[in-house]
Design an enzyme around this catalytic site. Structure first.
Site, PDB file in Angstrom:
ATOM      1  N   ASN A  79       8.867   7.133  -2.398  1.00  0.00           N
ATOM      2  CA  ASN A  79       7.940   8.048  -3.080  1.00  0.00           C
ATOM      3  C   ASN A  79       8.669   9.275  -3.605  1.00  0.00           C
ATOM      4  O   ASN A  79       8.429   9.725  -4.733  1.00  0.00           O
ATOM      5  CB  ASN A  79       6.829   8.490  -2.121  1.00  0.00           C
ATOM      6  CG  ASN A  79       5.534   7.752  -2.348  1.00  0.00           C
ATOM      7  OD1 ASN A  79       5.360   7.099  -3.372  1.00  0.00           O
ATOM      8  ND2 ASN A  79       4.637   7.842  -1.403  1.00  0.00           N
ATOM      9  N   ASP A  88       2.221   4.088  -5.466  1.00  0.00           N
ATOM     10  CA  ASP A  88       0.925   3.402  -5.546  1.00  0.00           C
ATOM     11  C   ASP A  88       1.088   1.996  -6.110  1.00  0.00           C
ATOM     12  O   ASP A  88       0.487   1.041  -5.614  1.00  0.00           O
ATOM     13  CB  ASP A  88      -0.058   4.197  -6.421  1.00  0.00           C
ATOM     14  CG  ASP A  88      -0.555   5.459  -5.746  1.00  0.00           C
ATOM     15  OD1 ASP A  88      -0.310   5.633  -4.532  1.00  0.00           O
ATOM     16  OD2 ASP A  88      -1.191   6.282  -6.436  1.00  0.00           O
ATOM     17  N   GLU A 114       1.220   3.507   4.425  1.00  0.00           N
ATOM     18  CA  GLU A 114       2.037   2.365   4.014  1.00  0.00           C
ATOM     19  C   GLU A 114       2.004   1.255   5.047  1.00  0.00           C
ATOM     20  O   GLU A 114       2.927   0.450   5.128  1.00  0.00           O
ATOM     21  CB  GLU A 114       3.476   2.805   3.723  1.00  0.00           C
ATOM     22  CG  GLU A 114       4.277   3.254   4.907  1.00  0.00           C
ATOM     23  CD  GLU A 114       4.117   4.725   5.271  1.00  0.00           C
ATOM     24  OE1 GLU A 114       4.868   5.176   6.136  1.00  0.00           O
ATOM     25  OE2 GLU A 114       3.250   5.428   4.703  1.00  0.00           O
TER      26      GLU A 114
END
Length: 198
Positions: A79, A88, A114
């Site tokens: 990320n 995403d 996650e």
């Protein structure tokens, strides 16, 4: 047919159309209430309700029930490097890969962040291990940033716990599978750990 005789029929058809719209909205809300908005898998709440139902079935019919807890390795770094939209996208792709690897009877959920969970009704530890290894392989082979010069891969750590006959609580089953996932992550990542039956 006169204008006066058609008016009541038009009124009824308008009411029927409105009723059908209300039913469609209600059905859509029912789906949204149990579905994770990002991945389309079951949400955390529905995961626990499904697990409760499947444990009850396992108790009643003396079936084995297996649970996979799947944790995406180094997802925060992914990320941070590629941005939240890429994160995403990666979670959505992992959900698709889970669908590809699971049986029709398996129950797929986004457990949180996650983490994913897969309930495998009537699955032995050996059968659960086969599914988990297939998931691990599919995820590690996938390129999560299309158009990049080099493939960008992610891996998962997966914990498995199997209950012989459902004689365990939902929380105990999750804790044992989660403990196995933690062991997988701490012993090098990109691996599967089967928690021994206690």
């Amino acid at each position: 047919i006169t204008r006066e005789s058609v008016q009541p029929i038009l009124g009824l058809s308008d009411e029927a159309a409105l009723a059908m719209e209300v039913v469609a909205l209600y059905d859509n809300m029912k789906v949204m209430a149990v579905t994770d908005g990002l991945t389309g898998l079951y949400n955390h709440r529905e995961f626990y309700q499904s697990l409760s139902r499947e444990l009850e079935r396992a108790r009643r019919y003396r079936h084995t029930l297996s649970l996979l807890i799947i944790d995406v390795d180094d997802f925060k770094q992914f990320n941070d490097r590629y941005g939240h939209p890429a994160g995403d996208y990666a979670l959505r792709r992992i959900a698709e890969l889970l669908r590809k690897c699971a049986r029709a009877t398996d129950i797929l959920s986004r457990y949180g962040g996650e983490e994913f969970a897969v309930i495998l009704p009537e699955s032995t530890p050996a059968g659960a291990l086969m599914v988990a290894e297939r998931i691990k392989t599919e995820v590690s082979r996938h390129n999560f940033i299309s158009g990049s010069k080099f493939p960008v891969n992610l891996t998962v750590s997966i914990g498995i716990y199997s209950s012989e006959d459902g004689s365990i609580s939902e929380d105990q089953l999750v804790a044992l599978a989660d403990e196995a996932a933690y062991l997988a992550k701490n012993s090098g990542k990109n691996r599967v750990v089967v928690k021994a039956v206690v």
